[in-house]
Design a protein around this motif. Structure first.
Motif, short mmCIF file in Angstrom:
data_model
loop_
_atom_site.label_atom_id
_atom_site.label_comp_id
_atom_site.label_asym_id
_atom_site.label_seq_id
_atom_site.Cartn_x
_atom_site.Cartn_y
_atom_site.Cartn_z
N CYS A 1 33.53 44.41 32.05
CA CYS A 1 34.17 45.40 31.26
C CYS A 1 33.27 46.30 30.47
O CYS A 1 33.41 46.76 29.23
CB CYS A 1 35.07 44.77 30.12
N LEU A 2 31.99 46.41 31.01
CA LEU A 2 31.07 47.08 30.54
C LEU A 2 31.47 48.57 30.36
O LEU A 2 31.89 49.19 31.35
CB LEU A 2 29.90 47.14 31.56
N GLY A 3 31.19 49.23 29.12
CA GLY A 3 31.69 50.68 29.18
C GLY A 3 30.38 51.31 28.49
O GLY A 3 29.79 50.83 27.70
N ILE B 1 33.79 56.88 26.35
CA ILE B 1 33.23 55.39 26.82
C ILE B 1 33.72 55.47 28.38
O ILE B 1 35.04 55.75 28.49
CB ILE B 1 33.90 54.17 26.09
N VAL B 2 32.83 55.22 29.31
CA VAL B 2 33.12 55.44 30.66
C VAL B 2 33.02 53.89 31.30
O VAL B 2 32.12 53.10 31.08
CB VAL B 2 32.16 56.13 31.23
N HIS B 3 34.20 53.41 31.88
CA HIS B 3 34.31 52.40 32.68
C HIS B 3 34.68 52.49 34.01
O HIS B 3 35.96 53.07 34.30
CB HIS B 3 35.07 51.39 31.88
N ALA B 4 34.13 51.92 35.06
CA ALA B 4 34.44 52.13 36.52
C ALA B 4 34.91 53.39 36.81
O ALA B 4 35.94 54.02 37.50
CB ALA B 4 35.57 51.10 36.80
N GLY B 5 34.13 54.54 36.28
CA GLY B 5 34.42 55.98 36.83
C GLY B 5 35.37 56.44 35.92
O GLY B 5 35.63 57.79 36.15
N VAL B 6 35.89 56.05 34.83
CA VAL B 6 37.20 56.44 34.19
C VAL B 6 36.69 56.51 32.59
O VAL B 6 36.13 55.51 32.03
CB VAL B 6 38.45 55.48 34.31
N ALA B 7 36.86 57.53 31.80
CA ALA B 7 36.73 57.52 30.44
C ALA B 7 37.80 56.94 29.76
O ALA B 7 39.01 57.46 30.17
CB ALA B 7 36.38 58.92 30.00
N ILE B 8 37.62 55.83 29.11
CA ILE B 8 38.80 55.23 28.54
C ILE B 8 38.91 55.41 26.93
O ILE B 8 39.93 55.19 26.47
CB ILE B 8 38.74 53.73 28.65
N CYS C 1 34.70 38.01 25.93
CA CYS C 1 34.39 38.85 27.03
C CYS C 1 32.72 38.49 27.51
O CYS C 1 31.79 38.21 26.79
CB CYS C 1 34.11 40.34 26.63
N PHE D 1 33.48 45.90 44.18
CA PHE D 1 32.73 45.93 43.16
C PHE D 1 31.52 45.25 43.70
O PHE D 1 31.83 43.78 44.09
CB PHE D 1 33.33 45.67 41.82
N TYR E 1 31.68 51.85 42.78
CA TYR E 1 31.55 52.02 41.60
C TYR E 1 32.91 51.86 40.63
O TYR E 1 33.09 51.43 39.59
CB TYR E 1 30.64 53.12 40.98
N SER E 2 33.79 52.77 41.51
CA SER E 2 35.05 53.07 40.82
C SER E 2 35.95 52.83 41.96
O SER E 2 35.91 53.22 43.05
CB SER E 2 35.14 54.34 40.25
N THR F 1 40.86 46.51 30.95
CA THR F 1 39.96 47.56 31.05
C THR F 1 39.83 48.10 32.37
O THR F 1 39.75 49.59 32.38
CB THR F 1 38.37 47.13 30.52
N HIS G 1 36.69 46.40 24.77
CA HIS G 1 37.22 47.63 25.83
C HIS G 1 38.55 47.15 26.21
O HIS G 1 39.25 48.24 26.84
CB HIS G 1 36.11 47.66 26.98
N THR H 1 40.63 48.82 23.65
CA THR H 1 40.41 50.28 23.56
C THR H 1 41.54 50.65 24.68
O THR H 1 42.23 51.70 24.22
CB THR H 1 39.07 50.69 24.41
N ASN I 1 45.03 53.36 24.38
CA ASN I 1 44.82 54.54 25.17
C ASN I 1 46.34 54.89 25.74
O ASN I 1 46.49 54.25 26.84
CB ASN I 1 43.75 54.61 26.32
N GLU J 1 28.36 39.02 34.55
CA GLU J 1 28.67 38.93 33.17
C GLU J 1 29.15 37.27 32.97
O GLU J 1 29.59 36.82 32.15
CB GLU J 1 30.23 39.72 33.12
#
Lengths: 89, 378
Positions: free
Chosen positions: A2-4, A46-53, B34, B89, B116-117, B142, B194, B197, B256, B348
């Protein structure tokens, strides 16, 4: 996982899916901005996996840090965050 | 404002640690959910500068770690199919399946690519129409929006060669299981910033009410974590149990809305087995029927029923019942070069956090079959 990572939007494009170029301390990457429709050039996200969340709320963050510093002891709190010395420095 | 340095400031961190010590009257056991938070806590030594009366136990928030063996085995099987490109990943490649991992499948000729995505996987499907591109989608709420957007984008581009193997999981059902266990020791939770978020805080309010534990939505930098711990300890000392948001620069009460709408369009909550925690009711996200044409399980067969096995005690570690360095295999039978389970190889994983911080094996709280320890005896 969940790294952002916080970064600053430097360009926005929209060819079907809203995306843009985001600067991470000098490194730029293309990032999906579909979930942050209110983030424009100059905004932090904040970007996570290529997406700004999230678009980071700079005013909120500044205010919260000021409140935190006031709670932690007012005058002793760090004044210049990026250059504050550590204990014993 | 740079959104990093301010939250790594050692003067602020020290002042927060002092404040925590000042408000503390009794020992408390907190769980950070987390895995990213676990790594910051251990890497920065925050757990060691806190008063001994604050015990931090590490939660299940490492999606790589909670992905069960049978799902990894299913990914290996799909990756070995001719014509398939499996996108994953990087963390997942060295996680042991039943008798192989994805890296070994790749070495044997399987087309396994690190992305990466999930959106990168759609790009591959678009550029290589002769390949069947399968995205191995792990992660919490997330990460799931990125997978949902990848499917929406694949449909927009009219791709028929893009599939998803969904192993996405939801945090709240896991917290219910941990807090509801008869021998639960966790008295306060730092909720993952996150995940919130994306989802907002609403899902956590019923958990606070049902289990009467404070839940503090917390960020990931040292100052964020110490602020979350201070808020949680303050609630406990004052006899309160409330949902509190200490990561406001990123988390809005409603989350969001765009990400949530994408999730709702593509996914629905489904029962899912977690490594170590068993099958959690509505503990995962599965593709809706409308997306069956994009479902790797529909194309290649469903993931079979599985069970945990072997010497890895990941289940105890993930439930906060066994500290990684108290595991009898830590650093001996289980090391990053030859892991027994995912928590030692995932970036992690709690075991990896202890290993990379150079912590020696140290029998103690949570040691196998030992008595339930008192927080203050640490």
């Amino acid at each position: 996982m969940c790294l952002g990572v916080p970064g600053r939007v430097v360009a926005v494009t929209d060819d079907g899916m809203r995306s843009g170029s985001v600067d991470f301390g000098g490194v730029r990457r293309t990032v999906c901005l579909a979930c942050t429709p209110d983030a424009g050039c100059g905004d932090w996200v904040i970007v996570h996996a290529g997406v700004a969340i999230a678009r980071l709320d700079e005013a909120e963050a500044t205010e919260r840090l000021a409140l935190l510093d006031a709670m932690l002891g007012g005058a002793d709190a760090p004044a210049a965050p990026s250059a504050a010395p550590g204990p014993g420095d | 404002m740079r959104f990093v340095d301010e939250y790594r400031d050692p003067v602020r961190a020290r002042a927060l640690a002092d404040r925590i010590a000042a408000v503390l009257r009794r020992p408390w056991t907190l769980m950070e959910v987390c895995g990213g938070q676990t790594h910051t806590l251990v890497r920065e030594g925050i757990d060691e500068v806190l008063p001994a009366a604050v015990e931090l136990v590490h939660g299940p928030g490492c999606p790589v770690c909670v992905t069960p063996v049978e799902v990894i085995e299913a990914a290996c099987r799909i990756a070995a199919e001719p014509g398939v490109t499996l996108c994953s990943f990087g963390d997942m490649l060295r996680v042991p399946g039943r008798d192989r991992d994805l890296q070994q499948v790749r070495a044997a000729g399987g087309d396994v690519r690190v992305v990466y995505s999930p959106l990168d996987a759609v790009g591959i499907a678009s550029a290589e129409p002769s390949r069947t591109v399968v995205c191995f989608a792990v992660g919490f709420e997330t990460t799931a929006p990125a997978t949902a957007l990848s499917l929406l984008e694949a449909r927009r581009r009219g791709l028929s060669n893009y599939l998803v193997l969904s192993a996405h999981v939801r945090v709240p059902p896991a917290l219910e299981v941990i807090l509801g266990a008869p021998d639960n020791r966790v008295q306060g939770l730092l909720a993952p910033g996150h995940v919130c978020t994306v989802q907002g805080g609403a899902e956590y309010a019923p958990i606070v009410a049902r289990h009467r534990v404070p839940i503090v939505i917390t960020g990931f930098e040292p100052v964020d974590l110490l602020e979350g711990i201070l808020a949680c300890v303050t609630q406990l000392e004052e006899g309160r149990a409330e949902l509190e948001n200490r990561y406001r620069r990123s988390v809005r009460p409603e989350g969001n809305p765009v990400a949530r709408a994408a999730l709702a369009e593509v996914f629905e909550p489904v029962d899912r087995r977690w490594r170590g925690l068993g099958t959690l009711p509505l503990g995962g996200l599965g593709l809706r029927d409308a997306w069956r044409a994009y479902d790797a399980e529909a194309r290649f067969g469903p993931v079979p029923e599985g069970t945990d096995d072997g010497r890895c005690r990941a289940g105890l570690v993930l439930a906060g019942r066994l500290r990684p360095d108290a595991c009898p295999e830590f650093g001996t039978g289980c090391r990053p070069e030859h892991p027994l389970g995912a928590p030692m190889v995932s970036t992690e994983g709690a075991c990896a956090a202890y290993w990379h911080a150079g912590r020696p094996r140290r029998p103690g709280p949570g040691d196998v079959a030992g008595p339930v320890p008192e927080a203050a005896s640490r």
